[in-house]
Design a protein around this motif. Structure first.
Motif, PDB file in Angstrom:
ATOM      1  N   GLU A   1       3.184  -1.030  -6.517  1.00  0.00           N
ATOM      2  CA  GLU A   1       3.347  -3.128  -5.583  1.00  0.00           C
ATOM      3  C   GLU A   1       4.422  -3.821  -6.013  1.00  0.00           C
ATOM      4  OE1 GLU A   1       0.110  -4.023  -4.730  1.00  0.00           O
ATOM      5  OE2 GLU A   1      -1.122  -2.996  -4.547  1.00  0.00           O
TER       6      GLU A   1
ATOM      7  N   ASP B   1      -1.834   2.493  -5.887  1.00  0.00           N
ATOM      8  CA  ASP B   1      -1.114   1.398  -6.212  1.00  0.00           C
ATOM      9  C   ASP B   1      -1.367   0.943  -7.141  1.00  0.00           C
ATOM     10  OD1 ASP B   1      -2.038   1.660  -3.224  1.00  0.00           O
ATOM     11  OD2 ASP B   1      -3.079   0.615  -2.640  1.00  0.00           O
TER      12      ASP B   1
ATOM     13  N   ASN C   1      -4.947 -11.772  -3.290  1.00  0.00           N
ATOM     14  CA  ASN C   1      -5.251 -10.903  -3.425  1.00  0.00           C
ATOM     15  C   ASN C   1      -6.428 -11.444  -2.988  1.00  0.00           C
ATOM     16  OD1 ASN C   1      -7.449  -8.438  -2.209  1.00  0.00           O
ATOM     17  ND2 ASN C   1      -6.166  -7.043  -3.823  1.00  0.00           N
TER      18      ASN C   1
ATOM     19  N   ASN D   1      -5.563  -4.205   0.547  1.00  0.00           N
ATOM     20  CA  ASN D   1      -5.683  -3.541   2.023  1.00  0.00           C
ATOM     21  C   ASN D   1      -6.741  -3.539   2.881  1.00  0.00           C
ATOM     22  OD1 ASN D   1      -2.907  -2.726   0.950  1.00  0.00           O
ATOM     23  ND2 ASN D   1      -3.862  -1.439  -0.880  1.00  0.00           N
TER      24      ASN D   1
ATOM     25  N   THR E   1      -5.405  -2.946  -9.698  1.00  0.00           N
ATOM     26  CA  THR E   1      -4.833  -1.996  -9.443  1.00  0.00           C
ATOM     27  C   THR E   1      -4.474  -2.566  -8.215  1.00  0.00           C
ATOM     28  OG1 THR E   1      -7.235  -1.097  -8.169  1.00  0.00           O
ATOM     29  CG2 THR E   1      -6.146   0.294  -9.958  1.00  0.00           C
ATOM     30  N   ASN E   2      -4.592  -3.599  -7.377  1.00  0.00           N
ATOM     31  CA  ASN E   2      -4.099  -3.822  -6.250  1.00  0.00           C
ATOM     32  C   ASN E   2      -3.843  -5.093  -6.284  1.00  0.00           C
ATOM     33  OD1 ASN E   2      -6.334  -1.791  -5.288  1.00  0.00           O
ATOM     34  ND2 ASN E   2      -4.451  -2.125  -3.953  1.00  0.00           N
TER      35      ASN E   2
ATOM     36  N   ASP F   1       1.100  -1.177  -0.136  1.00  0.00           N
ATOM     37  CA  ASP F   1       0.359  -0.145   0.364  1.00  0.00           C
ATOM     38  C   ASP F   1       0.645   0.785  -0.191  1.00  0.00           C
ATOM     39  OD1 ASP F   1      -2.079   1.892   0.404  1.00  0.00           O
ATOM     40  OD2 ASP F   1      -2.521   1.144   2.664  1.00  0.00           O
TER      41      ASP F   1
END
Length: 525
Positions: free
Chosen positions: A274, A270, A297, A381, A376-377, A265
């Motif tokens: 990462e 992000d 994730n 988080n 995007t991640n 994060d």
């Protein structure tokens, strides 16, 4: 009439007053004659103590289980060693010198011992009950089950009095330095369980002194103290017979690289920022020997939902793969996999493009190598679990076993016992075991059996995001031994926009009064 009533009250009050003034010894409760070893050991304050009801809380005996076995000729002659859990389920042990009488008892014997008049004292660094009459011992049962008490070496060193004269299980023990294939167990050997080195002593006259120990094994041993030449008291382990060694592995498995840190994060966007840091344990040419890295994730919005029936190969927004098929790294070198921006802490921060990047691209606009939808991640988080796994080769399926794997948190749909069982497979690491070492029961998935360990989110994760916390997994991996000799721990620290590479690859946070060693990155030995 009033006088009659008054006299009646006085007559009734007199016996009540007499009863109230009389000292009472209500026999409703009887003091147990048995004192727990937890309490008995606490009586010793540095000088000899003669035992009796006055200082044994009204008792005069102990009810204990024998853990010594002299058939292997490796325990000090004439010592009966016993333990109990009679106080708060706290295991405690003690030694009783009996001479040849000690040979009459074997591990699992339940005995009652009247110790009134015996003396509690320290002998050669160990607490003993001396002057016990062999006739004061009564055996009441045999073959009492003794549940293995798995304790790490670092915990023993932190509180040796607690574990003195108890039967312990040292799990996944290897030798430091590594033994030669022809070395036998006789003498003093340093046994490492991934937390610290502890001495294993085997008498030259022991019946199993000539045994060649396994590369990795579980060791059931009695912890005893030894007074060193400089007068210090040092814990050491004593096996009883060769049956106290359980072989786990006869070969050394060394992963080509290990997970050493990541940022999940960063401060700013992000997407494409990462990255995961790895440490090579050998020279690698990825064009010749390819590998892959998979992230998972498990945030609530990640699809497909439910338990991952295809494990690390689930794909979608649950897992994302990077193939490592080009580039080289040297043994002891850090390298990186992740977003194509190659910035230490997202937009506007220090570039770390000059470091060793083996695979990097914009995962927010491109799908993964083989599976994984653009995202995007890479790493969650939300508070649910996320993790990273490394694999040999580029073909990853539901059955693939990682060479290294780490998880943050435990929330989300991660594992189902089935049948069939599904989930994220683990490897044999400092945190996880494919086969439970004590019971030998298979547990190949995260959250299965005792594979429940994980690292926590950074301290602000539950309330504040977008802080730029780096997760540094400090530990020491021995390439010679093929194991972690200091298990990984996590240190979360905030990166800034001007942070430099040495903060994630060197000692940072730096040494301070409260932490004189600072926080080193993962290292090889």
């Amino acid at each position: 009439m009033k006088k009659i009533i008054l006299y009646s009250i006085i007559l009734l009050a007199v016996p009540l007053l007499w009863i109230g003034c009389k000292k009472s010894n209500y026999p409703g409760g009887v003091v147990s004659p048995y004192i727990p070893l937890f309490d008995l050991r606490s009586l010793y304050k540095g000088s000899d103590v003669t035992l009796g009801p006055d200082n044994m809380f009204g008792g005069n005996s102990i009810s204990v289980v024998v853990i010594s076995d002299h058939s292997g000729k490796n325990l000090p002659s004439g010592l009966l060693i016993v333990q109990d859990r009679r106080r708060l389920n706290e295991l405690r042990g003690i030694q009783i010198p009996l001479g040849s009488e000690a040979n009459k008892y074997v591990s699992g014997d339940s005995i009652l011992i009247n110790v009134e008049g015996a003396i509690l004292k320290r002998v050669d660094g160990n607490l003993q009950i001396t002057n016990v009459n062999p006739g004061a011992i009564k055996k009441v049962a045999s073959n009492v089950k003794i549940v293995p008490n798995a304790v790490s070496s670092s915990v023993i060193f932190a509180n040796p009095d607690k574990y003195e004269s108890t039967l312990l299980s040292i799990v996944k023990g290897t030798y430091n330095p590594q033994l030669l294939p022809t070395d036998v167990i006789s003498g003093d050997k340093m046994l490492n369980d991934g937390f610290d080195d502890i001495k294993l002593h085997t008498e030259a006259s022991a019946s199993f002194a000539g045994k060649i120990p396994p590369v990795m094994g579980n060791y059931l041993a009695i912890m005893m103290n030894k007074v060193s030449a400089d007068g210090n008291v040092v814990p050491e382990l004593r096996l009883r017979t060769d049956k106290d060694i359980f072989t786990l592995s006869s070969t050394i498995e060394i992963p080509a690289f290990i997970i050493s840190g990541w940022i999940a994060d960063p401060k700013g966007t992000d997407a494409n920022n990462e990255y995961i840091q790895f440490l090579a344990t050998r020279d690698i040419n990825f064009a010749v020997t390819p590998f892959s890295v998979v992230t998972t994730n498990n945030a609530g919005a990640s699809t497909p939902i439910g338990n991952p029936t295809n494990g690390w190969a689930t794909g979608g927004l649950r897992t994302y793969k990077f193939n490592l098929t080009s580039g080289t790294v040297s043994k002891g070198q850090f390298f990186y996999v992740g977003g194509g921006n190659k910035l230490i802490n997202s937009t506007g921060s220090t570039s770390i493009a000059s470091s060793k990047w083996i695979r990097s691209f914009n995962y927010s606009t491109a799908d993964g190598d083989g599976f994984g939808t653009k995202t995007t991640n890479l790493l969650a988080n939300s508070g649910n679990a996320y993790g990273v796994a490394a694999f040999e080769g580029t073909s990853v399926t539901a059955d693939s076993k990682p060479i290294d794997v780490l998880f943050i948190s435990s929330g989300g749909s991660l594992f189902s016992a089935g049948p069939p069982a599904v989930g994220y497979r683990i490897g044999n690491t400092d945190l996880y075991d494919v086969i439970e070492p004590l019971t030998q029961v298979a547990q190949p998935f995260y959250r299965q059996g005792n594979n429940t360990k994980f690292f926590a989110y950074h301290p602000d994760a539950s309330t504040i995001s977008d802080q730029g916390y780096y997760y540094k997994f400090g530990g020491i991996y021995s390439v010679t031994l093929g194991k972690w000799i200091k298990a990984r721990t996590v240190t979360h620290f905030l990166l800034t926009k001007t942070s430099q590479l040495n903060e994630i690859e060197g000692i940072f946070p730096e040494a301070s009064a409260t932490n004189p060693d600072g926080v080193p990155a993962t290292t090889l030995k």
